[in-house]
Write a protein that holds these residues in place. Sequence first.
Motif, PDB file in Angstrom:
ATOM      1  N   ARG A 215      -1.636   5.640  15.731  1.00  0.00           N
ATOM      2  CA  ARG A 215      -0.558   4.158  15.773  1.00  0.00           C
ATOM      3  C   ARG A 215      -0.954   2.978  15.158  1.00  0.00           C
ATOM      4  O   ARG A 215       0.196   2.723  14.457  1.00  0.00           O
ATOM      5  N   MET A 216      -1.550   2.834  15.994  1.00  0.00           N
ATOM      6  CA  MET A 216      -2.683   1.139  15.099  1.00  0.00           C
ATOM      7  C   MET A 216      -2.488   1.338  13.915  1.00  0.00           C
ATOM      8  O   MET A 216      -2.394   0.574  12.797  1.00  0.00           O
ATOM      9  N   ALA A 217      -3.160   2.562  13.215  1.00  0.00           N
ATOM     10  CA  ALA A 217      -3.045   2.535  11.549  1.00  0.00           C
ATOM     11  C   ALA A 217      -1.468   2.506  10.770  1.00  0.00           C
ATOM     12  O   ALA A 217      -1.277   1.882  10.111  1.00  0.00           O
ATOM     13  N   PHE A 218      -0.334   2.789  11.658  1.00  0.00           N
ATOM     14  CA  PHE A 218       1.178   3.171  11.471  1.00  0.00           C
ATOM     15  C   PHE A 218       1.075   1.341  11.744  1.00  0.00           C
ATOM     16  O   PHE A 218       1.516   0.918  10.457  1.00  0.00           O
ATOM     17  N   ALA A 219       0.760   0.844  12.560  1.00  0.00           N
ATOM     18  CA  ALA A 219       1.437  -0.952  12.590  1.00  0.00           C
ATOM     19  C   ALA A 219       0.310  -1.478  12.100  1.00  0.00           C
ATOM     20  O   ALA A 219       1.000  -1.983  11.254  1.00  0.00           O
ATOM     21  N   LEU A 220      -0.304  -0.900  11.417  1.00  0.00           N
ATOM     22  CA  LEU A 220      -1.314  -2.117  10.352  1.00  0.00           C
ATOM     23  C   LEU A 220      -0.417  -1.899   8.786  1.00  0.00           C
ATOM     24  O   LEU A 220      -0.644  -3.162   8.447  1.00  0.00           O
ATOM     25  N   ALA A 221      -0.182  -1.022   8.854  1.00  0.00           N
ATOM     26  CA  ALA A 221       0.707  -0.209   7.659  1.00  0.00           C
ATOM     27  C   ALA A 221       1.700  -1.123   7.393  1.00  0.00           C
ATOM     28  O   ALA A 221       2.381  -1.473   6.364  1.00  0.00           O
TER      29      ALA A 221
END
Length: 188
Positions: free
Chosen positions: A117-123
Amino acid sequence: MLACCGAPAHAQAIPREALQHRATLKREAQRIWGLDAPVATFAAQVHQESRWRVDARSPVGALGLAQFMPATASWIGGMDAGLATRAPLNPTWALRGLVTYDKWLFDRVKADNDCERMAFALAAYNGGLGWVYKRQRASVEPGVCLGVTCAINPGITPANQRENERYPVLILQQHEQLYTSWGRRSCP
């Protein structure tokens, strides 16, 4: 946003400039995310964005520690009274803006676990939330960003795709480990 491929994590160190902003980042992160805020993640993100240079300016117009584009700085300025000044070159404003925007994005993406989820938020921070949604709609594993969904090009230029795909990887798998003494990581 700035894009840097960087050296391996073992060859890097926390920039001296980062240390003067540690307490501010922790305070702002905990104000927005709570006491268990992933401070190491945010520190790693600032590391990727500006290498902790307060006066950083990208060729496309992004400014400050968090590399806010002028339009994003104006938009985020309306979300929090402390951001109303719209001052991306002010370190406290930039760090508050970064954690506020990350939380806004995190709350709008779905994933298989909090790391993804954090990876998607960072993307989304790097390339836009709309592109994340397009990737998820095209993916056979829409809840997995790292190495799967974020590798799908939803129609952006190849250079922007490479940058956006690498952005969460560099933060979560390389830079984050530099800042483990600062607080919790998003990805174990």
